[in-house]
Design a protein around this motif. Structure first.
Motif, PDB file in Angstrom:
ATOM      1  N   LEU A   1    -117.988 -20.127 -54.497  1.00 41.22           N
ATOM      2  CA  LEU A   1    -118.490 -20.206 -55.701  1.00 41.22           C
ATOM      3  C   LEU A   1    -117.235 -19.987 -56.589  1.00 41.22           C
ATOM      4  CD1 LEU A   1    -120.808 -19.322 -57.661  1.00 41.22           C
ATOM      5  CD2 LEU A   1    -120.099 -17.188 -57.645  1.00 41.22           C
ATOM      6  N   THR A   2    -117.076 -20.858 -57.686  1.00 46.21           N
ATOM      7  CA  THR A   2    -116.135 -20.882 -58.469  1.00 46.21           C
ATOM      8  C   THR A   2    -116.390 -20.381 -59.903  1.00 46.21           C
ATOM      9  OG1 THR A   2    -114.631 -22.683 -57.237  1.00 46.21           O
ATOM     10  CG2 THR A   2    -113.985 -22.354 -59.497  1.00 46.21           C
ATOM     11  N   VAL A   3    -115.980 -19.449 -60.687  1.00 46.40           N
ATOM     12  CA  VAL A   3    -116.350 -19.283 -61.869  1.00 46.40           C
ATOM     13  C   VAL A   3    -115.088 -19.272 -62.907  1.00 46.40           C
ATOM     14  CG1 VAL A   3    -117.346 -17.407 -63.285  1.00 46.40           C
ATOM     15  CG2 VAL A   3    -117.949 -17.501 -60.964  1.00 46.40           C
ATOM     16  N   ARG A   4    -115.264 -20.243 -63.825  1.00 47.09           N
ATOM     17  CA  ARG A   4    -114.094 -20.518 -64.921  1.00 47.09           C
ATOM     18  C   ARG A   4    -114.470 -19.683 -66.112  1.00 47.09           C
ATOM     19  NH1 ARG A   4    -110.086 -24.722 -65.129  1.00 47.09           N
ATOM     20  NH2 ARG A   4    -109.889 -24.999 -67.133  1.00 47.09           N
ATOM     21  N   LEU A   5    -113.675 -18.810 -66.532  1.00 45.57           N
ATOM     22  CA  LEU A   5    -113.837 -18.142 -67.857  1.00 45.57           C
ATOM     23  C   LEU A   5    -112.833 -18.270 -68.753  1.00 45.57           C
ATOM     24  CD1 LEU A   5    -114.340 -15.215 -65.473  1.00 45.57           C
ATOM     25  CD2 LEU A   5    -116.250 -15.483 -67.030  1.00 45.57           C
ATOM     26  N   PRO A   6    -113.110 -18.950 -69.947  1.00 48.01           N
ATOM     27  CA  PRO A   6    -112.005 -19.113 -70.974  1.00 48.01           C
ATOM     28  C   PRO A   6    -111.376 -17.647 -71.616  1.00 48.01           C
ATOM     29  CG  PRO A   6    -113.964 -20.460 -71.477  1.00 48.01           C
ATOM     30  CD  PRO A   6    -114.381 -19.466 -70.302  1.00 48.01           C
ATOM     31  N   LYS A   7    -110.342 -17.531 -71.756  1.00 48.29           N
ATOM     32  CA  LYS A   7    -109.951 -16.335 -72.301  1.00 48.29           C
ATOM     33  C   LYS A   7    -110.403 -16.361 -73.726  1.00 48.29           C
ATOM     34  CE  LYS A   7    -105.711 -15.468 -69.740  1.00 48.29           C
ATOM     35  NZ  LYS A   7    -104.328 -15.515 -69.835  1.00 48.29           N
ATOM     36  N   GLN A   8    -110.474 -15.122 -74.354  1.00 45.97           N
ATOM     37  CA  GLN A   8    -110.564 -14.937 -75.774  1.00 45.97           C
ATOM     38  C   GLN A   8    -109.286 -15.337 -76.434  1.00 45.97           C
ATOM     39  OE1 GLN A   8    -112.072 -10.892 -77.064  1.00 45.97           O
ATOM     40  NE2 GLN A   8    -113.934 -11.377 -75.611  1.00 45.97           N
ATOM     41  N   ALA A   9    -109.533 -15.595 -77.646  1.00 45.81           N
ATOM     42  CA  ALA A   9    -108.397 -16.495 -78.511  1.00 45.81           C
ATOM     43  C   ALA A   9    -107.219 -15.327 -78.491  1.00 45.81           C
ATOM     44  CB  ALA A   9    -109.026 -16.860 -80.093  1.00 45.81           C
ATOM     45  N   SER A  10    -107.828 -14.226 -78.809  1.00 44.94           N
ATOM     46  CA  SER A  10    -106.595 -13.073 -78.818  1.00 44.94           C
ATOM     47  C   SER A  10    -105.745 -12.814 -77.700  1.00 44.94           C
ATOM     48  CB  SER A  10    -107.241 -11.791 -79.419  1.00 44.94           C
ATOM     49  OG  SER A  10    -108.186 -11.484 -78.546  1.00 44.94           O
ATOM     50  N   ALA A  11    -106.444 -13.089 -76.388  1.00 42.50           N
ATOM     51  CA  ALA A  11    -105.665 -12.717 -75.353  1.00 42.50           C
ATOM     52  C   ALA A  11    -104.878 -14.028 -74.750  1.00 42.50           C
ATOM     53  CB  ALA A  11    -106.741 -12.367 -74.141  1.00 42.50           C
ATOM     54  N   ARG A  12    -104.910 -14.927 -75.275  1.00 39.27           N
ATOM     55  CA  ARG A  12    -104.021 -16.138 -74.830  1.00 39.27           C
ATOM     56  C   ARG A  12    -102.864 -16.108 -75.363  1.00 39.27           C
ATOM     57  NH1 ARG A  12    -108.388 -20.940 -76.597  1.00 39.27           N
ATOM     58  NH2 ARG A  12    -109.856 -20.102 -75.499  1.00 39.27           N
ATOM     59  N   GLN A  13    -101.937 -16.481 -74.342  1.00 39.03           N
ATOM     60  CA  GLN A  13    -100.727 -16.356 -74.559  1.00 39.03           C
ATOM     61  C   GLN A  13    -100.014 -17.576 -75.594  1.00 39.03           C
ATOM     62  OE1 GLN A  13     -97.860 -16.645 -71.334  1.00 39.03           O
ATOM     63  NE2 GLN A  13     -99.012 -14.601 -70.468  1.00 39.03           N
ATOM     64  N   ARG A  14     -99.546 -17.106 -76.695  1.00 37.49           N
ATOM     65  CA  ARG A  14     -99.065 -18.103 -77.725  1.00 37.49           C
ATOM     66  C   ARG A  14     -97.490 -18.042 -77.816  1.00 37.49           C
ATOM     67  NH1 ARG A  14    -102.071 -16.944 -82.107  1.00 37.49           N
ATOM     68  NH2 ARG A  14    -103.795 -17.958 -80.955  1.00 37.49           N
ATOM     69  N   ARG A  15     -96.951 -19.198 -77.287  1.00 43.24           N
ATOM     70  CA  ARG A  15     -95.467 -19.188 -77.316  1.00 43.24           C
ATOM     71  C   ARG A  15     -94.915 -19.261 -78.762  1.00 43.24           C
ATOM     72  NH1 ARG A  15     -93.536 -22.106 -72.410  1.00 43.24           N
ATOM     73  NH2 ARG A  15     -93.406 -20.063 -71.396  1.00 43.24           N
ATOM     74  N   ILE A  16     -94.016 -18.499 -79.129  1.00 38.95           N
ATOM     75  CA  ILE A  16     -93.618 -18.641 -80.533  1.00 38.95           C
ATOM     76  C   ILE A  16     -92.250 -19.459 -80.375  1.00 38.95           C
ATOM     77  CG2 ILE A  16     -93.049 -17.560 -82.441  1.00 38.95           C
ATOM     78  CD1 ILE A  16     -95.133 -15.283 -81.364  1.00 38.95           C
ATOM     79  N   PRO A  17     -92.206 -20.385 -81.060  1.00 40.74           N
ATOM     80  CA  PRO A  17     -90.962 -21.388 -80.944  1.00 40.74           C
ATOM     81  C   PRO A  17     -89.977 -20.448 -81.831  1.00 40.74           C
ATOM     82  CG  PRO A  17     -92.468 -22.626 -82.174  1.00 40.74           C
ATOM     83  CD  PRO A  17     -93.241 -21.369 -81.708  1.00 40.74           C
ATOM     84  N   VAL A  18     -88.875 -20.440 -81.601  1.00 41.88           N
ATOM     85  CA  VAL A  18     -87.615 -19.929 -82.404  1.00 41.88           C
ATOM     86  C   VAL A  18     -86.925 -21.247 -82.803  1.00 41.88           C
ATOM     87  CG1 VAL A  18     -85.824 -18.505 -82.289  1.00 41.88           C
ATOM     88  CG2 VAL A  18     -87.319 -18.011 -80.597  1.00 41.88           C
ATOM     89  N   GLU A  19     -86.806 -20.877 -84.034  1.00 41.17           N
ATOM     90  CA  GLU A  19     -86.176 -22.160 -84.798  1.00 41.17           C
ATOM     91  C   GLU A  19     -84.674 -21.517 -85.415  1.00 41.17           C
ATOM     92  OE1 GLU A  19     -88.339 -23.672 -88.278  1.00 41.17           O
ATOM     93  OE2 GLU A  19     -90.199 -23.055 -87.032  1.00 41.17           O
ATOM     94  N   ALA A  20     -83.897 -22.666 -85.116  1.00 40.90           N
ATOM     95  CA  ALA A  20     -82.309 -22.140 -85.521  1.00 40.90           C
ATOM     96  C   ALA A  20     -82.160 -22.286 -87.039  1.00 40.90           C
ATOM     97  CB  ALA A  20     -81.449 -23.085 -84.822  1.00 40.90           C
ATOM     98  N   ARG A  21     -81.533 -21.219 -87.619  1.00 38.81           N
ATOM     99  CA  ARG A  21     -81.526 -21.385 -89.099  1.00 38.81           C
ATOM    100  C   ARG A  21     -79.989 -21.432 -89.286  1.00 38.81           C
ATOM    101  NH1 ARG A  21     -84.885 -17.060 -92.379  1.00 38.81           N
ATOM    102  NH2 ARG A  21     -86.842 -18.400 -91.838  1.00 38.81           N
ATOM    103  N   ARG A  22     -80.007 -22.384 -90.554  1.00 37.90           N
ATOM    104  CA  ARG A  22     -78.645 -22.745 -90.869  1.00 37.90           C
ATOM    105  C   ARG A  22     -78.388 -22.017 -92.298  1.00 37.90           C
ATOM    106  NH1 ARG A  22     -78.013 -28.839 -89.752  1.00 37.90           N
ATOM    107  NH2 ARG A  22     -80.237 -28.582 -89.183  1.00 37.90           N
TER     108      ARG A  22
END
Lengths: 147, 169
Positions: free
Chosen positions: B148-169
């Motif tokens: 039996l395979t159960v696939r459960l989408p995570k709640q939006a708040s639990a998703r990992q969001r990668r925050i890109p670091v921008e270089a500032r000049r």
């Protein structure tokens, strides 16, 4: 090399057999639980006898029917197969791993009444069913009493 | 050896095996070892083969699970061979996935006599804690080859969001 794997099921079976033998004074049963070093896990089985056939049901969840091999040789029925991983990569995110992958192996010595030529097998929902008909001359026959 | 001594010796041996087997099983199976409760009630005065099968058969089954967490979902795979789809009951309570089921002895398995019975029948329940809050309304389950395979989408708040670091000049 003589390596012995630890098989909890076979130990429990052994216990069960010993207890039965102790309590009922029975001889050894049909099953031969000699699993070899080559098996990673052992499927649980049921063996049932009907008037005209023997039936073996083995729990093999996660094993594709193509990966199961059944052999009959010298009165010994051998089941073997392999449970393969569903995904080959993406090994990182596992938070719980209880499933055992790899090969299984189990042998049973069948009684002389078994008809080796007509054994059939099929697999459904992770349960392997093997039908072993009895030889016709060995089947019970009713003898009419004449008046 | 007297019969009594024989019996005692036999019991000691059996007990050792039980202890050993149990330890090995616990160690190897972890929480996968699941108790099966007989659900088939004795209907008539005479016990049928099916009822006998449940009563004498193994009361413990190994329901091995696997839990995989990715960035946006949780996937649980559970080995439960020989089930009918309608006998599954899958729910999520407070980040715990509960799989209940009822494994019946097939009608054609009620004839004859059992020489070996290791497979467990009856009802079972397994609760698996989930690593993140999930959206149970969007969960999907499927059953193939006894897994039996159960696939459960995570709640939006639990998703990992990668925050890109921008270089500032």
């Amino acid at each position: 090399m003589n390596m012995r794997r630890y098989e909890p099921w076979s130990l429990l079976n052994q216990l069960n057999n010993e207890m039965n033998a102790l309590m009922e004074g029975r001889g050894p049963s049909l099953g031969d639980s000699s699993t070899l070093a080559t098996s990673d896990w052992v499927p649980a089985v049921d063996i049932r006898e009907e008037p005209d056939r023997y039936l073996i049901h083995a729990d093999v969840p996660g094993v594709s029917p193509d990966d199961i091999e059944i052999h009959m040789e010298g009165g010994v029925l051998t089941l073997k197969g392999e449970r393969k991983r569903e995904d080959t990569e993406e090994r990182e995110g596992y938070k719980r791993v209880e499933r055992v992958y790899g090969s299984f192996y189990r042998r049973f010595s069948l009684p002389d009444t078994a008809d080796a030529e007509r054994i059939t097998a099929n697999s459904r929902n992770g349960v392997l069913e093997i039908v072993i008909p009895k030889q016709e001359k060995m089947q019970p026959r009713r003898i009419e009493v004449q008046s | 050896m007297s019969t009594f001594e024989q019996l005692k010796h036999g019991l000691e041996q059996a007990w050792d095996h039980l202890g050993e087997g149990w330890r090995a099983l616990r160690e190897r199976a972890g929480q996968a070892l699941t108790r099966f409760h007989p659900t088939e009630q004795c209907e008539g005065a005479v016990e049928t083969v099916g009822e006998q099968r449940v009563r004498h058969g193994s009361r413990w089954g190994l329901l091995a699970a696997e839990l995989l967490e990715t960035e946006d979902h949780v996937e649980v795979r559970l080995e439960v061979p020989g089930m009918d789809l309608q006998n599954f009951d899958i729910t999520v309570h407070d980040q715990i996935l509960v799989v209940r089921g009822h494994k019946q002895v097939a009608r054609d398995e009620r004839r004859g006599s059992y020489l070996i019975s290791e497979r467990a029948f009856g009802s079972f329940e397994r609760a698996l804690p989930l690593p993140a809050p999930v959206e149970d309304s969007r969960a999907e389950a499927h059953y193939r080859d006894g897994v039996l395979t159960v696939r459960l989408p995570k709640q939006a708040s639990a998703r990992q969001r990668r925050i890109p670091v921008e270089a500032r000049r």
